[in-house]
Write an enzyme that holds these catalytic residues in place. Structure first.
Site, PDB file in Angstrom:
ATOM      1  N   GLU A  53      31.348  33.398  33.683  1.00 17.31           N
ATOM      2  CA  GLU A  53      30.698  34.600  34.201  1.00 17.31           C
ATOM      3  C   GLU A  53      29.268  34.278  34.615  1.00 17.31           C
ATOM      4  O   GLU A  53      28.552  33.562  33.922  1.00 17.31           O
ATOM      5  CB  GLU A  53      30.690  35.694  33.123  1.00 17.31           C
ATOM      6  CG  GLU A  53      30.035  36.994  33.600  1.00 17.31           C
ATOM      7  CD  GLU A  53      29.944  38.076  32.526  1.00 17.31           C
ATOM      8  OE1 GLU A  53      29.854  39.252  32.910  1.00 17.31           O
ATOM      9  OE2 GLU A  53      29.957  37.738  31.329  1.00 17.31           O
ATOM     10  N   LYS A 125      33.821  43.577  38.275  1.00 18.86           N
ATOM     11  CA  LYS A 125      33.882  43.987  36.869  1.00 18.86           C
ATOM     12  C   LYS A 125      33.922  45.512  36.753  1.00 18.86           C
ATOM     13  O   LYS A 125      33.060  46.210  37.279  1.00 18.86           O
ATOM     14  CB  LYS A 125      32.656  43.434  36.148  1.00 18.86           C
ATOM     15  CG  LYS A 125      32.622  43.627  34.643  1.00 18.86           C
ATOM     16  CD  LYS A 125      31.395  42.900  34.089  1.00 18.86           C
ATOM     17  CE  LYS A 125      31.333  42.915  32.570  1.00 18.86           C
ATOM     18  NZ  LYS A 125      30.172  42.125  32.090  1.00 18.86           N
ATOM     19  N   CYS A 166      34.538  39.444  31.152  1.00 18.61           N
ATOM     20  CA  CYS A 166      33.802  39.621  29.905  1.00 18.61           C
ATOM     21  C   CYS A 166      34.166  40.915  29.162  1.00 18.61           C
ATOM     22  O   CYS A 166      35.197  40.984  28.515  1.00 18.61           O
ATOM     23  CB  CYS A 166      32.301  39.527  30.171  1.00 18.61           C
ATOM     24  SG  CYS A 166      31.345  39.181  28.675  1.00 18.61           S
TER      25      CYS A 166
END
Length: 287
Positions: A53, A125, A166
């Protein structure tokens, strides 16, 4: 009625490389070292390679606007496309701060590449990292980043892959939906911190793999306590559909290469047929 899982068309055993890059303040250096690690992993036989990430930028709200680029036509993406074509691998480009075309928004974005260098898919995301653990860590990604609004799966010649970034791994309904869509592998480039990482990182990876009966992999930047900024946990790892850890990179810069066989998903699902035994009518109803 019980849900019947979709069966992906292209499926075979393959090698997945997770590259745990140490990320510094020099964007060009971050990208150059990522390219070197991609080339080395390709030479070692990896079919699918994943970066961490925010691999081209330090992690932090003060950094995202300064390091952000357009996607997929900015300089970092150009470099990833070129190296994917050069090495002929399938490449998950970790994530990077994306600036929208009109300049009004930033996203935390993963771009995936075919071995031809063509963009395969783009994932933004969806769940932003806004937490407050008193005395330990406070972070509000939404101060600078906008959330994506759709899931993304990638049908490769060897597996159907679901993408997350994440904090997304903390949302089991997202993983369950990706499993329903036929994914054999979920990949989350991620940068857990040194508070939540030791407590939850491995547990979340194993639980996601176990509950959805698929492979789950996470790819972190290396832990760099001397950086003076956000310190990542490291420990890029993968777990199999039985919930067993296949490999753990530890805290420092390096890589792991793991063997992934989608047939293992089928075997576990036959032994413990969770997907057939689900009762979706119960879960949305009144109590």
């Amino acid at each position: 009625s019980a849900f019947v899982m979709a069966s992906p068309s292209g499926r075979r055993a393959f090698k997945l490389a997770l590259l745990q890059l140490r990320v510094g303040a020099d964007k060009a250096d971050n990208v150059a070292r990522a390219l070197d690690m991609i080339r080395a992993a390709a030479s070692a036989g990896a079919d699918l390679i994943c970066l961490p990430e925010v691999f081209n930028s330090p992690y932090g709200n003060q950094h995202f606007p300064a390091y952000a680029e357009s996607v997929p036509d900015g300089p970092t993406c150009d470099s990833l496309a070129t190296v994917a074509k050069e090495t002929k691998v399938h490449l998950i480009g970790g994530s990077l701060p994306e600036r929208s075309a009109d300049g009004s928004r930033l996203y935390n974005t993963c771009v995936c590449y075919e071995p031809t260098g063509q963009v395969a898919c783009i994932y933004r995301k969806c769940h932003l990292f806004d937490i407050d653990v008193p005395g330990k860590i406070q972070f509000k990604e939404s101060d600078t980043i906008s959330a994506g609004d759709r899931l993304q799966v990638w049908q490769t010649p060897f597996a159907k892959i679901g993408l997350g970034i994440c904090y997304d791994i903390r949302f089991p309904r997202m993983a369950a939906r990706l499993a329903e869509l036929g994914c054999d592998l979920l990949v989350y480039p991620g940068a857990f911190n040194t508070t939540t990482g030791p407590a939850h990182w491995e547990l979340l990876v194993r639980a996601t793999a176990l509950q959805n009966q698929l492979f789950t992999a996470v790819c972190s930047p290396a832990s760099d306590p001397a950086s003076g900024g956000y310190v990542a946990h490291g420990h890029s790892m993968a777990a199999d559909p039985w919930g067993s850890v296949l490999a753990d990179c530890g805290p420092d810069e390096g890589r792991v290469i793991v063997d992934i066989d989608p047939a293992r998903c089928d075997s576990v699902r036959q032994q413990i047929p969770l997907l057939k035994q689900q009762r979706p009518g119960l879960y949305g109803g009144s109590v």
